[in-house]
Design a protein around this motif. Structure first.
Motif, PDB file in Angstrom:
ATOM      1  N   LEU A  46       0.810  -1.222   0.000  1.00  0.00           N
ATOM      2  CA  LEU A  46       0.000   0.000   0.000  1.00  0.00           C
ATOM      3  C   LEU A  46       0.845   1.275   0.000  1.00  0.00           C
ATOM      4  CD1 LEU A  46      -2.868  -0.947   2.478  1.00  0.00           C
ATOM      5  CD2 LEU A  46      -2.996  -0.733   0.007  1.00  0.00           C
ATOM      6  N   LEU A  47       1.913   1.285   0.788  1.00  0.00           N
ATOM      7  CA  LEU A  47       2.675   2.525   0.947  1.00  0.00           C
ATOM      8  C   LEU A  47       3.524   2.885  -0.269  1.00  0.00           C
ATOM      9  CD1 LEU A  47       3.823   2.421   4.675  1.00  0.00           C
ATOM     10  CD2 LEU A  47       2.040   3.796   3.638  1.00  0.00           C
ATOM     11  N   ALA A  51       2.764   6.213  -2.248  1.00  0.00           N
ATOM     12  CA  ALA A  51       3.778   7.269  -2.201  1.00  0.00           C
ATOM     13  C   ALA A  51       4.160   7.715  -3.606  1.00  0.00           C
ATOM     14  CB  ALA A  51       5.010   6.772  -1.441  1.00  0.00           C
ATOM     15  N   THR A  52       4.330   6.762  -4.545  1.00  0.00           N
ATOM     16  CA  THR A  52       4.668   7.171  -5.912  1.00  0.00           C
ATOM     17  C   THR A  52       3.518   7.936  -6.558  1.00  0.00           C
ATOM     18  OG1 THR A  52       3.958   5.019  -6.746  1.00  0.00           O
ATOM     19  CG2 THR A  52       6.302   5.297  -6.292  1.00  0.00           C
ATOM     20  N   GLY A  53       2.296   7.520  -6.280  1.00  0.00           N
ATOM     21  CA  GLY A  53       1.148   8.247  -6.832  1.00  0.00           C
ATOM     22  C   GLY A  53       1.044   9.651  -6.267  1.00  0.00           C
ATOM     23  N   LEU A  54       1.274   9.797  -4.961  1.00  0.00           N
ATOM     24  CA  LEU A  54       1.207  11.129  -4.353  1.00  0.00           C
ATOM     25  C   LEU A  54       2.348  12.023  -4.827  1.00  0.00           C
ATOM     26  CD1 LEU A  54       0.084  10.239  -0.729  1.00  0.00           C
ATOM     27  CD2 LEU A  54      -1.244  11.387  -2.515  1.00  0.00           C
ATOM     28  N   PRO A  86       1.455   6.612 -11.919  1.00  0.00           N
ATOM     29  CA  PRO A  86       2.565   6.277 -11.006  1.00  0.00           C
ATOM     30  C   PRO A  86       2.175   5.231  -9.963  1.00  0.00           C
ATOM     31  CG  PRO A  86       2.369   8.642 -11.209  1.00  0.00           C
ATOM     32  CD  PRO A  86       1.180   8.052 -11.884  1.00  0.00           C
ATOM     33  N   PHE A  87       0.914   5.243  -9.513  1.00  0.00           N
ATOM     34  CA  PHE A  87       0.455   4.251  -8.543  1.00  0.00           C
ATOM     35  C   PHE A  87       0.534   2.846  -9.134  1.00  0.00           C
ATOM     36  CE2 PHE A  87      -2.864   1.604  -6.688  1.00  0.00           C
ATOM     37  CZ  PHE A  87      -2.616   1.748  -5.338  1.00  0.00           C
ATOM     38  N   LEU A  88       0.060   2.681 -10.358  1.00  0.00           N
ATOM     39  CA  LEU A  88       0.087   1.356 -10.986  1.00  0.00           C
ATOM     40  C   LEU A  88       1.516   0.912 -11.302  1.00  0.00           C
ATOM     41  CD1 LEU A  88      -3.028   1.568 -13.326  1.00  0.00           C
ATOM     42  CD2 LEU A  88      -2.784   0.294 -11.190  1.00  0.00           C
ATOM     43  N   ALA A  92       3.192  -2.406  -9.758  1.00  0.00           N
ATOM     44  CA  ALA A  92       3.855  -3.413 -10.587  1.00  0.00           C
ATOM     45  C   ALA A  92       5.286  -3.644 -10.096  1.00  0.00           C
ATOM     46  CB  ALA A  92       3.862  -2.971 -12.051  1.00  0.00           C
ATOM     47  N   PHE A  93       5.962  -2.590  -9.700  1.00  0.00           N
ATOM     48  CA  PHE A  93       7.318  -2.708  -9.162  1.00  0.00           C
ATOM     49  C   PHE A  93       7.347  -3.570  -7.900  1.00  0.00           C
ATOM     50  CE2 PHE A  93      10.609  -0.927  -6.333  1.00  0.00           C
ATOM     51  CZ  PHE A  93      11.729  -1.220  -7.086  1.00  0.00           C
TER      52      PHE A  93
END
Length: 151
Positions: A46-47, A51-54, A86-88, A92-93
């Motif tokens: 989740l984090l 974090a990448t999406g934010l 960025p969230f997706l 995936a990462f």
């Protein structure tokens, strides 16, 4: 007759040495670095993507606060482009890293993991070529001597 008590004592000693080693190898719950707990895995899943999406959303916000040059329209914040992409990618990462580490497990504490490949390649056989040469040397007298190498 004196050797039988020594043998029994030796066998008891070896059993005591073997028994603790086998219990520590099979029980990974006692090892604090052996495996991540379920809550830690959920937090990672989740984090990291959140974090990448934010961060993507914040960078888009900073870009929208700038005044655009004349002739260009101002930057608008798009939730799909600025947060979800960025969230997706972060999700995936995390999934790929999870597969590569075997569910975020560390084998034997902080030591290196043994790699397990999806495909098993056949073992290459090394073929050695043996070269045999026959050298004929003629002496000053005209006699022929045969020398064989690599035999």
């Amino acid at each position: 007759m004196t050797s039988s008590p020594q043998k029994s004592a030796f066998s008891k000693h070896t059993q005591e040495q073997i028994q603790p080693a086998s219990t520590t190898d099979t029980n990974n719950d006692e090892n604090p670095y052996g495996q991540m707990s379920l809550t830690a895995r959920l937090l990672v899943f989740l984090l990291v993507p959140s974090a990448t999406g934010l961060i993507g959303l914040f960078s888009s916000f900073l870009q929208s606060t700038r005044t655009p040059p004349e002739g260009q329209e101002p930057h608008t914040i798009d939730l799909d482009r600025d947060f979800m992409t960025p969230f997706l990618l972060g999700l995936a990462f995390v999934i790929v890293i999870g597969f590569q580490t075997g569910g975020f497990r560390v084998a034997g504490g902080m030591t290196a993991m043994e790699r397990k490949f999806a495909l098993s390649w056949p073992k290459a056989k090394r073929v050695r070529k043996v070269r045999r040469e026959r050298v004929i040397v003629e002496d000053e007298n005209g006699d022929l001597d045969d020398d064989k190498k690599d035999r």
